[in-house]
Design an enzyme around this catalytic site. Structure first.
Site, PDB file in Angstrom:
ATOM      1  N   ASP A 168     -13.747  -1.741   3.005  1.00 53.20           N
ATOM      2  CA  ASP A 168     -12.828  -1.866   4.146  1.00 53.20           C
ATOM      3  C   ASP A 168     -13.575  -1.299   5.363  1.00 53.20           C
ATOM      4  OD1 ASP A 168     -10.858  -1.475   6.096  1.00 53.20           O
ATOM      5  OD2 ASP A 168      -9.444  -0.430   4.827  1.00 53.20           O
ATOM      6  N   GLY A 170      -3.982  -4.174   6.018  1.00 53.30           N
ATOM      7  CA  GLY A 170      -2.901  -3.901   6.964  1.00 53.30           C
ATOM      8  C   GLY A 170      -3.164  -2.588   7.657  1.00 53.30           C
ATOM      9  N   ASP A 198      -7.184   2.884  -3.092  1.00 49.79           N
ATOM     10  CA  ASP A 198      -7.895   2.956  -1.799  1.00 49.79           C
ATOM     11  C   ASP A 198      -8.188   4.419  -1.483  1.00 49.79           C
ATOM     12  OD1 ASP A 198      -8.894   2.728   0.759  1.00 49.79           O
ATOM     13  OD2 ASP A 198      -7.139   1.726   1.612  1.00 49.79           O
ATOM     14  N   GLU A 211     -11.093   0.509  -3.329  1.00 51.16           N
ATOM     15  CA  GLU A 211     -11.373   0.215  -1.923  1.00 51.16           C
ATOM     16  C   GLU A 211     -12.017   1.435  -1.262  1.00 51.16           C
ATOM     17  OE1 GLU A 211      -7.776  -1.087  -0.046  1.00 51.16           O
ATOM     18  OE2 GLU A 211      -8.589  -0.977   1.979  1.00 51.16           O
ATOM     19  N   SER A 213       0.874  -1.171   0.000  1.00 54.74           N
ATOM     20  CA  SER A 213       0.000   0.000   0.000  1.00 54.74           C
ATOM     21  C   SER A 213       0.911   1.221   0.000  1.00 54.74           C
ATOM     22  CB  SER A 213      -0.864  -0.042   1.266  1.00 54.74           C
ATOM     23  OG  SER A 213      -1.589   1.155   1.413  1.00 54.74           O
ATOM     24  N   LYS A 249      -1.012  -1.110  -4.452  1.00 63.36           N
ATOM     25  CA  LYS A 249      -2.207  -0.326  -4.131  1.00 63.36           C
ATOM     26  C   LYS A 249      -1.728   1.091  -3.885  1.00 63.36           C
ATOM     27  CE  LYS A 249      -4.633   0.078   0.311  1.00 63.36           C
ATOM     28  NZ  LYS A 249      -5.292  -0.695   1.385  1.00 63.36           N
ATOM     29  N   LYS A 300      -9.621  -7.078   7.988  1.00 69.78           N
ATOM     30  CA  LYS A 300      -8.625  -6.692   8.998  1.00 69.78           C
ATOM     31  C   LYS A 300      -9.188  -7.201  10.308  1.00 69.78           C
ATOM     32  CE  LYS A 300      -7.297  -2.355   6.774  1.00 69.78           C
ATOM     33  NZ  LYS A 300      -7.508  -0.886   6.779  1.00 69.78           N
ATOM     34  N   LYS A 315      -2.971   4.980  -2.529  1.00 70.10           N
ATOM     35  CA  LYS A 315      -4.009   5.767  -1.862  1.00 70.10           C
ATOM     36  C   LYS A 315      -4.443   6.871  -2.819  1.00 70.10           C
ATOM     37  CE  LYS A 315      -3.972   3.845   2.253  1.00 70.10           C
ATOM     38  NZ  LYS A 315      -5.186   3.228   2.816  1.00 70.10           N
TER      39      LYS A 315
HETATM   40  O1  OSB Z   1      -7.175   1.754   4.624  1.00 69.01           O
HETATM   41  O2  OSB Z   1      -6.049   0.022   4.328  1.00 69.01           O
HETATM   42  C1  OSB Z   1      -6.171   1.119   4.878  1.00 69.01           C
HETATM   43  C2  OSB Z   1      -3.074   1.968   6.957  1.00 69.01           C
HETATM   44  C3  OSB Z   1      -3.646   2.571   8.045  1.00 69.01           C
HETATM   45  C4  OSB Z   1      -5.015   2.738   8.079  1.00 69.01           C
HETATM   46  C5  OSB Z   1      -5.801   2.276   7.016  1.00 69.01           C
HETATM   47  C6  OSB Z   1      -5.230   1.653   5.922  1.00 69.01           C
HETATM   48  C7  OSB Z   1      -3.841   1.526   5.881  1.00 69.01           C
HETATM   49  C8  OSB Z   1      -3.113   0.970   4.752  1.00 69.01           C
HETATM   50  C9  OSB Z   1      -1.720   0.450   5.027  1.00 69.01           C
HETATM   51  O3  OSB Z   1      -3.505   0.975   3.601  1.00 69.01           O
HETATM   52  C10 OSB Z   1      -1.556  -1.007   4.854  1.00 69.01           C
HETATM   53  C11 OSB Z   1      -0.228  -1.446   5.413  1.00 69.01           C
HETATM   54  O4  OSB Z   1       0.763  -1.333   4.692  1.00 69.01           O
HETATM   55  O5  OSB Z   1      -0.176  -1.902   6.580  1.00 69.01           O
HETATM   56 MG    MG Z   2      -8.320   0.637   3.248  1.00 70.41          MG
END
Ligand code: OSB
Ligand code: MG
Length: 367
Positions: free
Chosen positions: A238, A290, A188, A213, A135, A161, A262, A163
């Site tokens: 999510d 994650g 995402d 996402e 991510s 992925k 998660k 953001k």
């Molecule tokens: O939305 O998936 C998410 C990290 C913190 C809060 C929300 C998210 C995330 C990530 C990071 O996308 C995923 C990772 O590398 O742990």
């Molecule tokens: Mg997410």
């Protein structure tokens, strides 16, 4: 097994690289570790709540309050014959899934260790290795984003992925496709859009993304139903999936085609296994999300992601992307094929370095 003791550690670790989402940028991570004792064994869990209530309404301070005031009294001195009994035993406490998950997952580790079994086996895992993706947060420029993507692809990760948020979306995807071609790519939004943006989000259709996402609000189901009718990219939820029951409703309503699991968000391993099974029964693929976990939470995630319906690469990546050093030794790493080995030792199967936890701890409590 009777749970005899719970310890909480409020920890803070600097991140190797800042991480920016549609809610803002973080340079470090504050989190609560949970240690449980029973029958001469210990177990460890990690609460994924952050210092702020932006991803979720829970924070490190609410987790501390809810575990010490309400969860610990329901657990300490109580006998559990199997860790699947823990989540239902916490039913009186509404919500606070991250607090529940930290304790519940520590108890799964405790049981697996006391049975001398890897956690994956107790959870019903079927894989020896899991597929790993990354991510990538919002960067200062699109050129910087492209460099990050190049670096992670070279490291072997199976999918990327990124953001997105309004103003950092279509062009970012367009530039990645132009430079890297047909890689596994998904986005995402962390709820940064509204249904009024459907036309804009439909501009992602030509780019053959694996999924988008959580485009819309964290508590929404029905606007996602409407959005999915107007865009081709599969919607993955999510934040909206707080419980197995909401997942059932979202699937029934066709709000999403894919779900991100998660364990912290849904209350731990038992709820995650139920969510996994519900999705499998409905033909909905899942992948493991994650929350920038330390090696303790990361090891839990790897065991859970070994279940069969985790059929898309997850956001579980190598320790060195996050913390150096990690709280475990050796750290989690990927191989050249972009996979991570599921640990085979008892419990979460990683070596926890207690001196590093001590160094990262800003507050400690024994219950
Ligand atoms: O939305 O998936 C998410 C990290 C913190 C809060 C929300 C998210 C995330 C990530 C990071 O996308 C995923 C990772 O590398 O742990
Ligand atoms: Mg997410």
């Amino acid at each position: 097994m009777t749970i005899e003791k719970i310890e909480l550690f409020l920890c803070r670790l600097p991140l190797v690289h800042f991480f920016e989402t549609s809610f803002g940028r973080s340079y470090d991570r504050t989190f609560v570790l949970v240690r449980v004792e029973g029958g001469g064994h210990e177990g460890w869990g990690e609460c994924v709540a952050e210092a702020n209530p932006y991803y979720s309404s829970e924070t490190t301070e609410t987790v501390w309050h809810i575990i010490s005031g309400f969860i610990a009294p329901l657990v300490i001195g109580r006998r559990f014959d199997h860790p699947r009994e823990v989540y239902p035993a916490l039913r009186r406490v509404r919500g606070h899934n991250m607090a529940k998950a930290g304790v519940e997952m520590a108890i799964w580790d405790l049981f697996a260790r006391s049975h001398d079994q890897p956690l994956s086996k107790m959870l019903g895992g079927t894989r020896q290795r899991i597929a790993s993706g990354v991510s990538i947060g919002i960067q200062d420029s699109l050129d910087q984003l492209l460099e990050k993507v190049a670096k992670e692809l070279a490291a072997g990760y199976q999918r990327i992925k990124i953001k997105i948020k309004p103003g950092w979306d279509i062009e970012a995807v367009e530039r990645i496709r132009a430079r890297f071609g047909n890689i596994g790519l998904q986005v995402d939004a962390n709820a940064a859009y509204t249904l009024a943006d459907a036309e804009l989000l439909a501009k992602l259709d030509p780019y053959q993304l694996l999924l988008i996402e959580q485009p819309l609000d964290y508590d929404d189901v029905m606007d996602h139903v409407a959005l999915q009718k107007r865009i081709e990219t599969p919607v993955c939820l999510d934040e909206s999936i707080h419980t197995v029951r909401i997942a059932r409703d979202a699937i029934e309503a066709k709000a999403c085609q894919i779900i991100n699991i998660k364990p912290g968000r849904v209350g731990g391993h038992q709820a995650s296994v139920e969510l996994h099974d519900l999705c499998a029964a409905n033909g909905i693929p899942v992948w493991h999300g994650g929350m920038l976990e330390s090696g303790i939470g990361r090891a839990h995630n790897i065991h859970l992601a070994s279940l069969p319906n985790f059929s898309l690469p997850g956001d579980i990546a190598a320790s060195k992307r996050y913390y150096e050093p990690d709280l475990i030794d050796p750290p989690i790493d990927i191989d050249a094929a972009g996979t991570i080995e599921v640990p085979t030792g008892p419990g979460i199967g990683v070596n926890i370095v207690k001196e590093r936890i001590e160094k990262a701890t800003v507050r400690h409590l024994t219950l």
